[in-house]
Design a protein around this motif. Structure first.
Motif, PDB file in Angstrom:
ATOM      1  N   TYR A 120      -3.830   5.091   4.064  1.00 29.83           N
ATOM      2  CA  TYR A 120      -3.308   3.553   3.510  1.00 29.83           C
ATOM      3  C   TYR A 120      -3.244   3.239   2.471  1.00 29.83           C
ATOM      4  N   CYS A 121      -4.697   3.879   1.508  1.00 27.71           N
ATOM      5  CA  CYS A 121      -4.598   2.158   0.482  1.00 27.71           C
ATOM      6  C   CYS A 121      -4.256   3.849  -1.133  1.00 27.71           C
ATOM      7  N   SER A 122      -3.421   2.490  -1.850  1.00 29.06           N
ATOM      8  CA  SER A 122      -2.647   3.320  -3.001  1.00 29.06           C
ATOM      9  C   SER A 122      -3.669   3.194  -3.517  1.00 29.06           C
ATOM     10  N   LEU A 130      -7.237   6.756   1.742  1.00 25.21           N
ATOM     11  CA  LEU A 130      -5.959   7.206   0.881  1.00 25.21           C
ATOM     12  C   LEU A 130      -5.357   7.480   2.189  1.00 25.21           C
ATOM     13  N   GLN A 169       1.059  -1.202  -0.059  1.00 28.96           N
ATOM     14  CA  GLN A 169      -0.239  -0.276   0.000  1.00 28.96           C
ATOM     15  C   GLN A 169       0.490   1.089   0.009  1.00 28.96           C
ATOM     16  N   LEU A 170       0.445   2.770   0.325  1.00 35.33           N
ATOM     17  CA  LEU A 170       0.949   3.303   0.484  1.00 35.33           C
ATOM     18  C   LEU A 170       2.133   3.003   0.866  1.00 35.33           C
ATOM     19  N   HIS A 171       2.530   2.903   2.508  1.00 35.83           N
ATOM     20  CA  HIS A 171       3.022   3.307   3.053  1.00 35.83           C
ATOM     21  C   HIS A 171       4.093   2.272   3.617  1.00 35.83           C
TER      22      HIS A 171
END
Length: 551
Positions: free
Chosen positions: A419-421, A417, A48-50
């Motif tokens: 967490y989720c890409s 947003l 995911q994003l991070h």
């Protein structure tokens, strides 16, 4: 609770060892991220994003207290001290390091938990009613059939690489708490005119970019034939489903394009050729699975114990009792829902400390059993009524006694947003602000049953399409905007909500929801007319006028 056998334990442990080697090769640079992607998805791991996100299965939403404690352990040791319960009876950990994932899997495997088929183009975690086995009026415990489907579908060689992900849900109650009509296959257990137990089979439900409500493909399939009939549906989908376009790959698109009659005919032809195969379930097989479920040793108890009568004089307890406690099949017992929606909190999150404490409370008051619902709350399925006051006091200390179940602040939301890409917008801050706006419980009770669902993108992980009020995040010129739908519902009368007008910016969303609620209170025909009933009666125009009059 279901007792897993040596085959299950061996399978899970072999998967852990296999994944440990795959992670080792990825960390050593022997596998690229692209090469590793399919391997990690088979074990519930997303990038995911991070950080990596780790999704763990909770089959048909049933947990034992040792299993919940192990989830708390994983949250505390490998993550940031909390987990997120999802709309499909899973739990997600959002901050686990890749190097720690094999150890986390091994720890979970020690109590019979795994992450197989929680991602990828395969049959996912089979879900059901979180009150299964204890709900009054239930035809029978649907978890027995969910377990049969779990065993049948786990690592099924023909259906491990379907055109897209595939989800099955089961209910056995008149009121659908499993949202079966928005699943690829929905199964409703009922009795036919001859008194035989079987399944009404729905197919082609699903949300996302193109939402559809499932259609009945066969009104009655006998229990002995359910595996062969499900396999027939999957075979037709596997053969004809689109693999050239990810947006048209779900079975709902195939059913829509072929038409339910043509699709049903294809399935029927496939089924008639294989219905008497090894997939036929004789009574011995079903009873063997049934025998592996252990049920509480209920006592003969009073339905109106003195402890409950005395405690009901406390208005705070009485409010929680009215909101969060439901009838049980057995006299003297109740079902208790634990809200994971405190004012200002992220919906569906639970800390490691809360999970440990709930496990302890389950041991003390609910035969060591916990349930997870698709509304992102927990439940203790079998609590003696005389224990309700003591349980409430302890839940209140944990922040798990918010009396808002099914009310306006019992919000379903994806991680968005934060967490989720894939997300376009944030979801959690919108939910947090709305819980603050409607924190007054008297107002929430005046509003009555009203479900708000929020998704940060069109993938609809927050099931916004079937929220009484649905909120969908969209991106416009680099800014967060939100589309609002009203009138959706996910129960036995499932329907997709209707868009009320242009998207509104992030800063205005809570104001818009307040306007919609105020319009409802002014427009409803009587105090007990639910929000969705008012929308059904009047349509969206009166709400649209109220929302956009000054915008």
């Amino acid at each position: 609770m279901y007792a897993y056998d040596e085959i299950d334990r061996t399978l899970i442990n072999e998967r852990v060892a296999e994944f440990r080697d795959q992670v080792k090769r990825r960390l050593a640079g022997e596998l690229t991220e692209d090469e590793f992607k399919m391997l990690r998805l088979m074990n519930g791991v997303y990038l995911q994003l991070h950080a990596y996100m780790f999704r763990v299965a909770i089959p048909y939403g049933t947990l034992s207290s040792p299993q919940l404690r192990k989830m708390a352990h994983v949250a505390r040791r490998y993550d940031r001290g909390y987990g997120h319960f999802t709309t499909r009876q899973n739990i997600q950990f959002n901050w686990i390091k890749l190097a720690d994932l094999p150890d986390a899997l091994e720890d979970l495997a020690s109590v019979g938990i795994h992450a197989m088929q929680t991602s990828g183009n395969c049959t996912r975690n089979v879900t059901t009613d979180q009150w299964a086995g204890v709900a009054p009026g239930e035809v029978e415990d649907p978890r027995i059939w969910a377990e049969l489907l779990r065993q049948y579908s786990t690592m099924h060689p023909e259906f491990s690489f379907l055109p897209r992900k595939f989800k099955i849900a089961i209910t056995a109650s008149a009121h659908d708490r499993a949202a079966i009509k928005v699943h690829d296959i929905g199964l409703r257990i009922h009795k036919n005119e001859a008194g035989e137990t079987g399944f009404e089979v729905l197919v082609g439900g699903g949300l996302g970019r193109t939402p559809f409500i499932g259609k009945v493909i066969k009104p009655f399939v006998h229990g002995r034939d359910i595996l062969s009939y499900v396999e027939s549906i999957l075979r037709v989908y596997n053969q004809y489903g689109r693999r050239d376009n990810i947006y048209k790959a779900r079975i709902k698109i195939l059913v829509h394009e072929l038409g339910i009659e043509k699709f049903a005919a294809e399935v029927e032809d496939e089924w008639l050729a294989m219905r008497d195969s090894a997939l036929t379930l004789d009574n011995e097989v079903v009873e063997d699975i049934r025998s592996r479920f252990s049920y509480p040793h209920y006592q003969k108890l009073s339905d109106t114990p003195d402890e409950l009568t005395a405690a009901s004089a406390d208005p705070h307890f009485a409010r929680w009792l009215k909101n969060s406690v439901a009838p049980h099949q057995r006299t003297g017992y109740a079902i208790v829902t634990l809200s994971l929606k405190p004012v200002g909190g992220p919906p569906g999150d639970a800390t490691a400390e809360q999970m440990d404490a709930v496990a302890d409370l389950a041991d003390k008051y609910s035969f060591g059993e916990i349930r997870v619902g698709h509304e992102q709350n927990l439940a203790l399925p079998s609590v003696a009524k005389h224990d309700l006051p003591a349980l409430w006091r302890q839940l209140d200390k944990l922040g798990l006694a918010t009396p808002n179940v099914n009310l306006v602040t019992d919000i379903i939301a994806c991680p968005g947003l934060d967490y989720c890409s894939l997300a376009n917008t944030r979801s959690i801050p919108i939910a947090q602000e709305l819980t603050r706006r409607f924190a007054n419980h008297d107002l929430a009770e005046l509003i009555g049953r009203l479900h708000i669902n929020i998704s940060g993108c069109i993938n609809a992980c927050g099931h916004h399409h079937v929220g009484h009020i649905g909120i969908l995040g969209v991106e416009k010129n680099g800014e967060e905007f939100f589309q609002i739908t009203i009138g959706g519902r996910a129960d036995e009368h499932a329907v997709v909500g209707t868009l009320i007008g242009p998207a509104v910016p992030f800063a205005e969303v809570a104001d818009v929801i307040e306007d919609i609620v105020e319009a409802y209170l002014a427009l409803r025909a009587r105090p007990d007319e639910l929000f969705v009933q008012t929308v059904e009666r009047l349509g969206v125009e009166p709400f649209k006028e109220r929302v956009y009059a000054t915008r």
